[in-house]
Design a protein around this motif. Structure first.
Motif, PDB file in Angstrom:
ATOM      1  N   PHE A  80      47.892  63.520  37.121  1.00  0.00           N
ATOM      2  CA  PHE A  80      47.497  62.869  38.359  1.00  0.00           C
ATOM      3  C   PHE A  80      47.683  63.798  39.552  1.00  0.00           C
ATOM      4  O   PHE A  80      46.820  63.881  40.417  1.00  0.00           O
ATOM      5  N   GLN A  81      48.806  64.495  39.595  1.00  0.00           N
ATOM      6  CA  GLN A  81      49.081  65.386  40.722  1.00  0.00           C
ATOM      7  C   GLN A  81      48.109  66.567  40.760  1.00  0.00           C
ATOM      8  O   GLN A  81      47.916  67.165  41.817  1.00  0.00           O
ATOM      9  N   GLU A  85      43.144  65.143  46.146  1.00  0.00           N
ATOM     10  CA  GLU A  85      43.734  64.028  46.886  1.00  0.00           C
ATOM     11  C   GLU A  85      42.746  62.880  47.034  1.00  0.00           C
ATOM     12  O   GLU A  85      43.118  61.712  46.922  1.00  0.00           O
ATOM     13  N   GLN A  88      42.737  61.004  43.803  1.00  0.00           N
ATOM     14  CA  GLN A  88      43.986  60.253  43.684  1.00  0.00           C
ATOM     15  C   GLN A  88      43.894  58.958  44.494  1.00  0.00           C
ATOM     16  O   GLN A  88      44.292  57.887  44.027  1.00  0.00           O
ATOM     17  N   ILE A  89      43.365  59.048  45.695  1.00  0.00           N
ATOM     18  CA  ILE A  89      43.230  57.872  46.563  1.00  0.00           C
ATOM     19  C   ILE A  89      42.315  56.835  45.910  1.00  0.00           C
ATOM     20  O   ILE A  89      42.615  55.639  45.895  1.00  0.00           O
ATOM     21  N   LEU A  92      44.170  55.128  43.096  1.00  0.00           N
ATOM     22  CA  LEU A  92      45.174  54.193  43.612  1.00  0.00           C
ATOM     23  C   LEU A  92      44.539  52.930  44.158  1.00  0.00           C
ATOM     24  O   LEU A  92      45.107  51.839  44.043  1.00  0.00           O
ATOM     25  N   ARG A  96      46.235  49.595  42.868  1.00  0.00           N
ATOM     26  CA  ARG A  96      47.335  49.332  43.797  1.00  0.00           C
ATOM     27  C   ARG A  96      47.814  47.893  43.822  1.00  0.00           C
ATOM     28  O   ARG A  96      48.932  47.617  44.237  1.00  0.00           O
ATOM     29  N   TRP A 108      55.650  52.684  43.089  1.00  0.00           N
ATOM     30  CA  TRP A 108      54.631  52.899  44.124  1.00  0.00           C
ATOM     31  C   TRP A 108      55.014  54.012  45.088  1.00  0.00           C
ATOM     32  O   TRP A 108      54.154  54.710  45.618  1.00  0.00           O
ATOM     33  N   PRO A 110      56.014  57.133  45.151  1.00  0.00           N
ATOM     34  CA  PRO A 110      55.445  58.488  45.151  1.00  0.00           C
ATOM     35  C   PRO A 110      53.975  58.557  45.583  1.00  0.00           C
ATOM     36  O   PRO A 110      53.468  59.628  45.880  1.00  0.00           O
ATOM     37  N   TYR A 111      53.296  57.410  45.618  1.00  0.00           N
ATOM     38  CA  TYR A 111      51.860  57.391  45.908  1.00  0.00           C
ATOM     39  C   TYR A 111      51.535  56.771  47.265  1.00  0.00           C
ATOM     40  O   TYR A 111      50.429  56.925  47.766  1.00  0.00           O
ATOM     41  N   HIS A 113      52.150  57.354  50.310  1.00  0.00           N
ATOM     42  CA  HIS A 113      51.718  58.210  51.418  1.00  0.00           C
ATOM     43  C   HIS A 113      50.216  58.490  51.377  1.00  0.00           C
ATOM     44  O   HIS A 113      49.604  58.732  52.399  1.00  0.00           O
ATOM     45  N   LEU A 114      49.619  58.430  50.203  1.00  0.00           N
ATOM     46  CA  LEU A 114      48.190  58.705  50.089  1.00  0.00           C
ATOM     47  C   LEU A 114      47.340  57.609  50.725  1.00  0.00           C
ATOM     48  O   LEU A 114      46.217  57.862  51.162  1.00  0.00           O
TER      49      LEU A 114
END
Length: 136
Positions: A80-81, A85, A88-89, A92, A96, A108, A110-111, A113-114
């Motif tokens: 995932f990392q 970005e 990833q968004i 999520l 979410r 949640w 670690p994610y 902030h995205l």
């Protein structure tokens, strides 16, 4: 839509893929469809990445030596990392609202902030909230 998409193509078109495949649509149902919304119903909740703890718990409770092998080993291994970005968004946004993030805020964290951009506005494409398409 290609029948064997890469991750970017799948995420961009996931609603269409869910409409085409009932098994895939069931796979994308929120966990609460199967386990309910009340975490108090469960004695313990295990994190997927620590499945060994579940095996140890079941064996201790049942006096067994059961194993839980990984049965699904095919397909690409995605980090995932390592995804962009923006991708990833988008991912999520799909997941979410699942109960795992509500029950375990540390899941949640670690994610978050995205998606916490511009006073709550989500960067990236506007995607519909995850829904159970094709499932009854």
């Amino acid at each position: 839509m290609p029948p064997d998409p890469d991750i970017e193509t799948f995420v961009e078109n996931y609603i269409g893929y869910l409409r085409c495949s009932k098994p895939l649509a069931r796979h994308f149902l929120k966990q609460q469809k199967f386990i309910g919304n009340d975490p108090g119903y469960f004695e313990r909740i295990f994190r997927l990445e620590k499945v060994g703890e579940l095996v140890d718990f079941v064996n201790a409770e049942c006096g067994t030596q059961a194993v839980m092998p990984r049965l699904q080993t095919g397909g690409p291994k995605l980090d995932f990392q390592g995804l962009s970005e923006d991708l990833q968004i988008e991912i999520l946004e799909i997941c979410r609202h699942d109960i795992a993030f509500q029950l375990m805020p540390d899941y949640w964290a670690p994610y978050a902030h995205l998606l916490e951009r511009d006073s709550g506005a989500v960067r990236g494409k506007d995607m519909p909230e995850r829904q159970a398409i094709g499932a009854k």
